[in-house]
Scaffold this active site. Sequence first.
Site, short mmCIF file in Angstrom:
data_model
loop_
_atom_site.label_atom_id
_atom_site.label_comp_id
_atom_site.label_asym_id
_atom_site.label_seq_id
_atom_site.Cartn_x
_atom_site.Cartn_y
_atom_site.Cartn_z
N LYS A 35 35.24 41.43 45.97
CA LYS A 35 35.32 42.77 45.37
C LYS A 35 34.62 42.80 44.01
O LYS A 35 33.80 43.67 43.73
CB LYS A 35 36.79 43.19 45.18
CG LYS A 35 37.53 43.38 46.47
CD LYS A 35 38.95 43.87 46.24
CE LYS A 35 39.82 42.89 45.48
NZ LYS A 35 40.00 41.60 46.14
N THR A 36 34.96 41.81 43.16
CA THR A 36 34.35 41.80 41.84
C THR A 36 32.85 41.55 41.97
O THR A 36 32.04 42.13 41.24
CB THR A 36 35.02 40.73 40.95
OG1 THR A 36 36.42 40.99 40.93
CG2 THR A 36 34.50 40.73 39.54
N ASP A 220 37.66 47.81 38.17
CA ASP A 220 38.09 46.63 38.94
C ASP A 220 39.62 46.54 38.88
O ASP A 220 40.23 47.09 37.96
CB ASP A 220 37.46 45.35 38.35
CG ASP A 220 37.47 44.19 39.36
OD1 ASP A 220 37.93 44.39 40.50
OD2 ASP A 220 37.01 43.09 39.00
N GLU A 221 40.23 45.86 39.82
CA GLU A 221 41.70 45.65 39.84
C GLU A 221 42.44 46.97 39.72
O GLU A 221 43.43 47.08 38.98
CB GLU A 221 42.13 44.71 38.69
CG GLU A 221 41.37 43.42 38.59
CD GLU A 221 41.94 42.32 39.48
OE1 GLU A 221 42.86 42.59 40.27
OE2 GLU A 221 41.44 41.17 39.38
N GLN A 251 47.83 42.87 45.71
CA GLN A 251 47.81 42.13 44.45
C GLN A 251 48.33 42.97 43.29
O GLN A 251 48.04 42.68 42.13
CB GLN A 251 46.40 41.65 44.14
CG GLN A 251 45.91 40.61 45.12
CD GLN A 251 44.57 40.03 44.68
OE1 GLN A 251 44.47 39.37 43.67
NE2 GLN A 251 43.53 40.30 45.46
N ARG A 608 44.46 31.95 44.60
CA ARG A 608 43.53 31.45 43.56
C ARG A 608 42.91 30.13 44.00
O ARG A 608 41.91 29.68 43.45
CB ARG A 608 44.26 31.19 42.23
CG ARG A 608 44.95 32.35 41.53
CD ARG A 608 44.06 33.53 41.38
NE ARG A 608 44.28 34.49 42.46
CZ ARG A 608 43.39 35.44 42.79
NH1 ARG A 608 42.25 35.55 42.17
NH2 ARG A 608 43.65 36.28 43.78
P1 ATP Z 1 40.21 38.75 43.76
O1 ATP Z 1 40.93 39.63 44.75
O2 ATP Z 1 40.92 37.48 43.58
O3 ATP Z 1 39.87 39.48 42.52
P2 ATP Z 1 37.55 39.23 44.70
O4 ATP Z 1 37.73 40.02 45.95
O5 ATP Z 1 37.21 39.99 43.49
O6 ATP Z 1 38.84 38.34 44.46
P3 ATP Z 1 35.31 37.57 44.07
O7 ATP Z 1 35.92 36.91 42.90
O8 ATP Z 1 34.29 38.62 43.84
O9 ATP Z 1 36.48 38.13 45.02
O10 ATP Z 1 34.69 36.49 45.07
C1 ATP Z 1 35.43 35.37 45.51
C2 ATP Z 1 34.52 34.17 45.66
O11 ATP Z 1 33.71 34.33 46.81
C3 ATP Z 1 33.57 33.99 44.49
O12 ATP Z 1 33.39 32.62 44.26
C4 ATP Z 1 32.30 34.62 45.00
O13 ATP Z 1 31.17 34.09 44.37
C5 ATP Z 1 32.33 34.24 46.48
N1 ATP Z 1 31.59 35.19 47.34
C6 ATP Z 1 31.84 36.49 47.51
N2 ATP Z 1 30.97 37.05 48.37
C7 ATP Z 1 30.13 36.05 48.76
C8 ATP Z 1 28.99 35.98 49.67
N3 ATP Z 1 28.56 37.04 50.33
N4 ATP Z 1 28.40 34.79 49.79
C9 ATP Z 1 28.84 33.70 49.13
N5 ATP Z 1 29.89 33.69 48.30
C10 ATP Z 1 30.53 34.85 48.10
MG MG Z 2 38.21 40.23 41.62
#
Ligand code: ATP
Ligand code: MG
Length: 725
Positions: A35-36, A220-221, A251, A608
């Site tokens: 997402k981020t 975000d969040e 979350q 995490r």
């Molecule tokens: P959270 O819910 O914990 O905030 P998030 O959904 O924001 O998580 P991110 O932190 O953006 O998730 O990504 C999680 C991990 O997955 C990071 O290390 C990111 O670099 C990796 N990632 C996300 N998308 C891809 C992709 N398409 N290819 C490779 N790695 C990815």
């Molecule tokens: Mg995130």
Amino acid sequence: MNIHRLCLFLNNQQRAAVSAPRTNFLVLAGAGSGKTRVLVHRIAWLIEVEKCSPQSILAVTFTTKAAEEIRERLEELIGLLQNSMWIGTFHSLSHRFLCSHHIMANLPKDFQIIDTEDQMRLLRRLIQSMNLDLKQWTPRQGLWYINTNKEKGLRPNHIHRVSYPIEKTWLRIYRAYQDTCDRLGLVDFSELLLRVYELWRSHPAILDYYHRIFNTILVDEFQDTNNMQYDWMRSISGKSSHVMIVGDDDQSIYGWRGAKISNMQSFLKDFPLATVIRLERNYRSTSNILEAANILISNNNGRLGKKLWTNLACGELITTYCARDAFDEACFVADGIQVWVQNGGLLSECAVLYRNNAQSLEIEKVLSQRGIVYQVYGGMRFFQRQEIKDAIAYLRLIANRNDDLSFERIINTPTRGIGIRTLEVIRQLSREYDLPFWEASKKLLKDKALASRLASTSLQSFMELVDSLEEVTHTMPLYAQIERMLKDSGLWLMYLHKNGENGQRRIENLKELINTTRQYDSHHALYDKHEVPLRAFLAQSMLEAGGGSVHKSQDSVRLMTMHSSKGLEFAQVFIIGMEEGIFPGQISLNDAGGLEEERRLAYVGITRAMVKLTLTYAINRRLYGQECLHEPSRFIGEIPSKYIKNVHYSARATTNIPYHYKGTNTVSMVSNNDVRIIQRVQHEIFGLGTVMDTIGCGKKRRIQVNFDDYGVKWLLASYAKLKLS
Ligand code: ATP
Ligand code: MG
């Protein structure tokens, strides 16, 4: 950067979100689904492909650390960013709006942000001066009353009907508090948002100006927004702007602070044509960890419902460790970290998570005993430490003589013969003539109204000191200003002469403050180049929420609460204190809503972990001075046993791995030096004794020993040559 490269590391769903047409949409997805990453790529897309001006984008998140991370990830994609980009937390962005429109917002140019501790001190003083009993009218309750109302957008004059009789008094306290803040130019955290919100409502022209500037708003969040943050976001998005929010209902962990998951549904109703984009692939965790998290969270009701899969390998099983007590638990964690490092891993890839800040103590003790470098996030935040607050209070008073809170804090720090009685006279005069303490003191001196000559002279020289510090330092770089202030004020000497570790640690922290400002000077710029560095730095220090970010480059284990771990990821994660009554906490046990929030917190903690996850609980734990026997947390029971490997303390050979860490802060614990608390030792001169405590590491490591014949002594480990007895 071309379009192709920008989308190279995105899956189809992510790409669809990044390159979506300009509409309102919600990216709804589970932990670690990117997402981020999508949010950051979307900003890059808007700038690089759609040629939006960087200034037309407003990106909001919750912590300073998360905002920094968005900036860093964006710089990796599109190169150096201008400081003037609108990326920040709700609070830092509000501060920026208020700085630009302080007159319209009825604030002095040098208004100051106050934190919770300042709020409490102010409330204590006001409650006392209203002749109310501090035991019945506690500052903490007052704080809650005021913050909750501000978060609902309610000023004292909006509260016409009180819901319970004693509320009348709380309302009086709220009014007195707000009047004082307004008089002194002090702004608390809730006030930052409310002020901006009111500014926009009462000055449509200003709002209109920003509506024309911002064409995209990203949050975000989003699951953790409260009422005021939602209204704030709704206000700033104009008819022609598009809003992208990113969140995960599973979350949402700030319900206790007024966050509302329902804001996600409200968004879909309130924003025209808003749609939902889902991401379903997790890139973070091994499938064992992810499956366990998915099953755990499925015990909650009323979820928006998401699928999450990964094609990463199963990975190791999740370890659960049944510890004998907190010390044994801490040793198990430390062993795990040492093994990780011996296998080539970094300390910074390991995180220890817990429910409450106080739980870090035992782990800290054992880590420092073994010389493992660690950092605590969010515990006692850097800027909240006594010595740092003293230094900041001097700076604040130099910047703004009307800052009564700072005046009170430092008037007799270091001691200079100005006692409580003198301060009381100043307060009284200030009340009588409605003057800030500074002005009241001037009047006292002019009228020669102080009974004691010593007090008069001391007050006079204190005021001259502050004036002269301003005069001498205003052209200096910030770090030099601080050095000079620390010396001239006597603060440095005062802490230097404090005994033992305590004084030494405080001096180290003051040095760190100078260092931080040195860095700040070199890439200075909060947002306004014309902002006086001292003021900009003061605002930043109050807004800094992450804590501990001073040692960014150091390889160290990260210790933090599960709340602070939101949005972060670590290769190896330990969650300690997984016991009924601790996690889930006692209060939530009889409350279904509270229990579900705790489960979401467990989901945050577990997700995490990328590679290795360990959950620990202790059979026997000393809590609030009492031995407690707790059951293992129900959250462990909710994870199917096929994902788990149980380890019991009785089956674990006591390991005492000598530690040879090869980083720059090298500490090598040779085994005969590796004393433990309550171990018996022999000293050449002092004879036999018992180890009571150890602090620090490497050459600075000190050991406290209670010698049978010579009593308690602190010894420098490297010189003491203790022998195990
Ligand atoms: P959270 O819910 O914990 O905030 P998030 O959904 O924001 O998580 P991110 O932190 O953006 O998730 O990504 C999680 C991990 O997955 C990071 O290390 C990111 O670099 C990796 N990632 C996300 N998308 C891809 C992709 N398409 N290819 C490779 N790695 C990815
Ligand atoms: Mg995130």
